[in-house]
Design a protein around this motif. Structure first.
Motif, mmCIF file in Angstrom:
data_model
loop_
_atom_site.group_PDB
_atom_site.id
_atom_site.type_symbol
_atom_site.label_atom_id
_atom_site.label_comp_id
_atom_site.label_asym_id
_atom_site.label_seq_id
_atom_site.Cartn_x
_atom_site.Cartn_y
_atom_site.Cartn_z
ATOM 1 N N ARG A 32 1.459 4.105 1.440
ATOM 2 C CA ARG A 32 1.130 4.926 2.607
ATOM 3 C C ARG A 32 2.409 5.235 3.351
ATOM 4 N NH1 ARG A 32 -4.051 3.214 5.248
ATOM 5 N NH2 ARG A 32 -3.070 4.314 6.947
ATOM 6 N N LEU A 53 -7.680 -6.787 13.414
ATOM 7 C CA LEU A 53 -6.332 -7.347 13.286
ATOM 8 C C LEU A 53 -5.915 -8.069 14.566
ATOM 9 C CD1 LEU A 53 -4.602 -4.344 11.479
ATOM 10 C CD2 LEU A 53 -5.077 -6.585 10.480
ATOM 11 N N VAL A 86 0.761 -6.097 7.351
ATOM 12 C CA VAL A 86 -0.609 -5.862 6.904
ATOM 13 C C VAL A 86 -0.648 -5.070 5.595
ATOM 14 C CG1 VAL A 86 -2.700 -4.582 7.550
ATOM 15 C CG2 VAL A 86 -1.602 -6.093 9.201
ATOM 16 N N ILE A 103 0.774 -6.339 -0.109
ATOM 17 C CA ILE A 103 -0.326 -6.882 -0.898
ATOM 18 C C ILE A 103 0.093 -8.150 -1.640
ATOM 19 C CG2 ILE A 103 -1.998 -6.361 -2.745
ATOM 20 C CD1 ILE A 103 -2.268 -4.445 -0.421
ATOM 21 N N GLU A 138 0.852 -1.179 0.000
ATOM 22 C CA GLU A 138 0.000 0.000 0.000
ATOM 23 C C GLU A 138 0.889 1.231 0.000
ATOM 24 O OE1 GLU A 138 -3.597 0.075 2.633
ATOM 25 O OE2 GLU A 138 -2.716 -1.795 3.324
ATOM 26 N N LEU A 197 -8.202 -3.077 4.087
ATOM 27 C CA LEU A 197 -7.068 -3.951 4.398
ATOM 28 C C LEU A 197 -6.839 -4.932 3.243
ATOM 29 C CD1 LEU A 197 -7.985 -4.776 8.119
ATOM 30 C CD2 LEU A 197 -6.098 -3.328 7.372
ATOM 31 N N ARG A 220 8.354 -0.097 7.679
ATOM 32 C CA ARG A 220 7.932 -1.423 8.168
ATOM 33 C C ARG A 220 8.740 -2.521 7.496
ATOM 34 N NH1 ARG A 220 3.149 -0.630 10.987
ATOM 35 N NH2 ARG A 220 2.015 1.182 10.248
ATOM 36 N N LYS A 245 3.429 -11.121 6.344
ATOM 37 C CA LYS A 245 2.661 -10.864 7.569
ATOM 38 C C LYS A 245 2.417 -9.377 7.783
ATOM 39 C CE LYS A 245 3.816 -13.180 11.330
ATOM 40 N NZ LYS A 245 4.646 -13.972 12.292
ATOM 41 N N TYR A 279 2.844 -9.761 21.906
ATOM 42 C CA TYR A 279 3.256 -10.167 20.563
ATOM 43 C C TYR A 279 3.851 -11.568 20.589
ATOM 44 C CZ TYR A 279 5.262 -9.658 15.873
ATOM 45 O OH TYR A 279 5.570 -9.811 14.543
ATOM 46 N N LYS A 326 1.547 -6.441 16.069
ATOM 47 C CA LYS A 326 1.128 -7.055 14.810
ATOM 48 C C LYS A 326 0.949 -5.958 13.771
ATOM 49 C CE LYS A 326 -2.467 -10.017 12.880
ATOM 50 N NZ LYS A 326 -3.690 -10.797 13.145
ATOM 51 N N HIS A 327 0.437 -4.824 14.235
ATOM 52 C CA HIS A 327 0.292 -3.670 13.366
ATOM 53 C C HIS A 327 0.146 -2.436 14.253
ATOM 54 C CE1 HIS A 327 -0.488 -1.614 9.613
ATOM 55 N NE2 HIS A 327 -1.591 -1.082 10.089
ATOM 56 N N ASN A 328 0.530 -1.293 13.742
ATOM 57 C CA ASN A 328 0.255 -0.063 14.478
ATOM 58 C C ASN A 328 -0.043 1.047 13.482
ATOM 59 O OD1 ASN A 328 2.757 0.812 13.512
ATOM 60 N ND2 ASN A 328 3.776 0.589 15.465
ATOM 61 N N GLU A 329 -0.671 2.094 13.975
ATOM 62 C CA GLU A 329 -1.116 3.145 13.065
ATOM 63 C C GLU A 329 -1.138 4.475 13.809
ATOM 64 O OE1 GLU A 329 -1.588 3.474 9.304
ATOM 65 O OE2 GLU A 329 -2.525 1.548 9.780
ATOM 66 N N SER A 357 12.486 -2.273 8.587
ATOM 67 C CA SER A 357 12.746 -2.651 9.981
ATOM 68 C C SER A 357 12.490 -4.148 10.192
ATOM 69 C CB SER A 357 11.982 -1.781 10.974
ATOM 70 O OG SER A 357 10.617 -1.969 10.864
ATOM 71 N N ARG A 407 6.924 -0.678 16.401
ATOM 72 C CA ARG A 407 6.701 -1.387 15.135
ATOM 73 C C ARG A 407 7.041 -2.873 15.230
ATOM 74 N NH1 ARG A 407 9.277 2.157 11.547
ATOM 75 N NH2 ARG A 407 7.345 3.315 11.399
#
Lengths: 178, 585
Positions: free
Chosen positions: A18, B146, A74, A77, A16, B182, A24, A72, B88, B125-128, A27, B121
């Motif tokens: 963004r 999620l 998110v 894609i 995506e 997603l 991500r 994994k 996690y 599992k995910h962050n925003e 890292s 991070r």
């Protein structure tokens, strides 16, 4: 081609488009101890997505683990593993080379042989450009080195899978397709 | 409908059926605490943000619902890192909401600013980071989705103060909005039919099979179908540290816990098996010992919802990506087909395997030197008495170290979701706050935290939270005045050179500590006081109780597979190695 076990592989990762997605991905590689040889990022034809082309060192980690861990994330894609022999890989090189006197014409001739271009001309230096197969870039770089390379910048490779064109039977005969 | 970002945040939590939030307010999250006053959501005010995180985990462990923690920016967010990493590692569904400095201040080193999404991070599992107030409801919905689907885990949402203050048109994203937002997230839950058939074929033919059940069984709510698989096939089950309770300890097919401090039979059954049926588990180094020497003759069927676990440590013969409950159900069906007469599959003779297993169980039961009159109190005796006095379905929570291993070894886990501990990260200080979270999630159950004196001192200020919020947890400190597990390693592997492990039995005074925090404090120094103290604690239901058990510091956890050793080299209790040999093959 002569090396039966390639040391690197290219992953073409659609993500995506963004903020933070590149962080991500990079890292994740750092966290799991995977080595990146080169990395190139740009939006795809659909501005909602970007393509990250990563050349990875597969001598130390399995491609399968890297791919699975990447997937994994998110925001990832799609991942395509590009075998160097089954994909078109291109890279761009810019180099500033010492070239005064006799050397000047030799460098110009050399770059001409590679279908490269002289992009900038100074009193005693030339900046040359070559886009093409990364192995050809390696060759030119090696041949330019004796003249004295003062600046060198390579982009890292971008790649797309090779198109299905030949009959599958023929490709099987070369032992490549599977 | 116009709402502020803060109102939209709280309303989004309500839409996700959140009933409790563990948190502590501060500058940047302040706006969100105002609409909380008008919400039916219960807020539990913690004394340290790490406590909020572990409480959310404890809540999630016992209820299966995501735990929610809400704290401010900067130091509060960094205090949340440990629980996030813990969640996690143990795949605990959790949503953390952190305040952030206003958008114009991001990147300016503003007061209490830190790069929360950058820092967290690799432990989420995910962050925003919410930059568009209009997206807040969607991001909250994504976070819960999620956290709870696929392989569960922690998700962090970082909300700048001015986003909380902005005004938005309220909306709640539909399932379609969620899915569209997603595009890269589609967990596989249904196992591949061909692989399931292949798994069933291997299971039906194995002579020395073992079911290796992990925490994924609990996450997938698959305890029932696991029981069905074991009973249909008669295959014995080991339950890892994360899976204690996923299969009843009192079941004849249960072999108990494998791994570094597992029992001899569970470890050796895996070592000598010809088929490991690995379900929702990840071949952790604490289970496998030296990987190259782990279960060398076993074929492996590996079921996990996370494709990256298949082949990460041990290459499976049959990899199945999917939800454990669904996949095990399909395997049971496939086995029934194979068992039909005329299917051409002759069931193997597993009698020698069964007798081998029961032989080991007889020769190497869990053992400790019995309590001797006048000698220091045995921690194992405390565990056994706790176990035998506990009401049915008591929830046991532990910290990390010797007491954790004794808790897992000596308790009888006969129900799922009755064991809460920090397995992967090994977080000292987990138990007191996690027990509080567990009790909030299951107020109908007795909740006992078993803790070490080292662990207890890391987070015990949360007892003030428990007392003021009337959350009557019970804490048993196995106080041996040492960092016991480190002491054990120094005794066994560093020639008894004890370095920085002594803590003192009475500094702090744990009874006074308990009383100062509004709890009942009891001290137990002699074996005969154990039962009355536990009975008294079990009878108190209006406030927390802490018992300071002064235990024998010389006690070690056995069996033990030393770090880096093969699982063939189990160090059993000295009395079980009659020739004095250290390793038993």
């Amino acid at each position: 081609m002569s090396n039966p076990r390639p040391t690197h592989q290219t992953l073409s990762v659609v993500v995506e488009n963004r903020s933070g997605v590149l962080a991500r991905v990079s890292s994740l590689f750092a966290r799991r101890g995977y080595n990146i040889i080169s990395l190139a990022v740009a939006p795809t034809d659909d501005p909602a997505f970007s393509r990250i082309t990563i050349v990875i060192d597969i001598e130390t980690t399995s491609v399968e683990q890297m791919t699975k861990q990447l997937f994994k994330l998110v925001n990832v894609i799609k991942i395509t593993e590009l075998d160097p022999s089954d994909s078109v890989e291109r890279e761009l090189l810019l180099a500033t080379v010492s070239a005064s006197g006799e050397a000047r014409s030799q460098v110009v001739e050399l770059v001409g042989l590679f279908d490269g271009k002289i992009e900038d001309v100074g009193y005693s230096t030339l900046t040359v450009m070559l886009a093409g197969d990364p192995a050809r870039l390696d060759d030119l770089e090696e041949l330019l080195r004796p003249y004295g390379i003062t600046e060198l910048q390579r982009t890292g490779r971008v790649a797309l899978p090779r198109l299905e064109r030949q009959a599958p039977r023929l490709r099987n005969a070369t032992g490549k397709a599977s | 409908m116009k709402l502020t970002g803060a109102q939209a945040l709280i309303k989004s939590l309500e839409m996700e059926s959140v009933e409790v939030v563990f948190g502590l307010p501060g500058g940047c999250i302040l706006p969100a605490y105002d609409p909380l006053l008008d919400s039916p959501i219960r807020h539990i005010l913690v004394r340290h943000e790490q406590g909020a995180g572990h409480m959310a985990e404890g809540y999630a462990h016992v209820t299966g619902r995501p735990g929610v923690a809400m704290v401010t920016s900067g130091p509060a967010a960094t205090n949340m890192v440990t629980p996030l990493c813990d969640a996690y590692m143990d795949s605990v569904p959790m949503v953390a909401i952190t305040g952030q400095v206003g958008r114009p201040f991001i990147g300016t080193d503003a007061f209490q600013e830190c790069d929360t999404v950058g820092i967290t991070r690799s432990v989420t599992k995910h962050n925003e980071l919410v930059m568009d107030p209009h997206e807040l409801p969607l991001i909250i919905r994504q976070a819960f989705h999620l956290a709870t689907t696929g392989r569960p885990g922690p998700v962090l949402v970082d909300v700048p103060k001015d986003v909380l203050q902005a005004e938005i048109d309220w909306w709640w994203p539909s399932d379609a909005d969620l899915a569209a937002s997603l595009p890269g997230y589609r967990p596989t839950t249904k196992g591949h039919p061909r692989m399931i058939k292949e798994a069933a074929r291997l299971i039906a033919a194995a002579e020395r099979p073992v079911i290796y059940a992990g925490g994924g069984i609990l996450k997938a709510r698959a305890a029932e179908v696991l029981l069905e698989l074991a009973e249909t096939t008669g295959i014995p089950v080991v339950t890892t540290l994360m899976a204690r309770g996923a299969f009843p300890d009192d079941h004849p097919l249960c072999l108990g816990m494998p791994g570094m401090h597992g029992n001899y039979t569970a470890i050796t059954a895996m070592q000598q098996s010809d088929l490991l049926i690995a379900l929702g588990t990840r071949f952790d180094d604490r289970v496998t010992g030296r990987v190259g020497a782990f279960a060398p003759t076993a074929k492996v069927v590996h079921v996990d919802i996370d494709p990256a676990e298949l082949g990460k440590i041990r290459k499976p013969d049959v990899p199945i990506v999917g939800d454990c409950r669904q996949v095990i159900g399909e395997i049971v069906k496939a086995l029934r087909v194979l068992a039909q007469p005329g299917s051409g599959v002759a069931p193997p003779d597993r009698t020698p395997w069964r007798s081998q297993l029961s032989g080991w169980q007889e020769r190497f039961p869990l053992h400790y030197d019995p309590q001797v009159e006048g000698d220091a109190l045995k921690p194992q005796l405390v565990m056994e008495t706790l176990r035998d006095s506990a009401p049915d379905e008591t929830i046991l929570v532990s910290g990390v170290g010797q007491h954790q291993m004794w808790a897992s070894q000596f308790w009888k886990f006969n129900h799922p979701y009755t064991w809460v501990n920090s397995g992967g990260l090994g977080t000292m200080g987990f138990s007191v706050p996690a027990a509080i979270g567990a009790k909030v999630g299951r107020p109908d159950r007795t909740v006992w935290a078993v803790d070490g004196d080292g662990c207890f001192q890391m987070t015990a200020q949360e007892l003030a939270t428990a007392a003021s919020e009337r959350i009557p947890v019970k804490v048993a400190i196995l106080n041996n005045a040492y960092l016991g597990m480190v002491r054990q390693w120094q005794e066994m592997f560093y020639e008894e050179r004890y370095s920085e492990v002594y803590l003192s039995p009475d500094l702090p005074d744990y009874v006074k500590w308990a009383e100062a925090m509004g709890c009942v404090g009891i001290r137990v120094e002699h074996p005969e006081e154990v039962q009355p103290a536990i009975d008294k604690a079990n009878s108190i239901d209006d406030r927390p109780v802490v018992i300071d058990f002064r235990t024998d510091a010389r006690e070690k956890v056995f069996p033990m597979v030393p770090a880096g050793a093969s699982n063939d080299q189990v160090v059993v209790h000295p009395s079980q190695a009659p020739g004095g040999e250290r390793f038993v093959q």
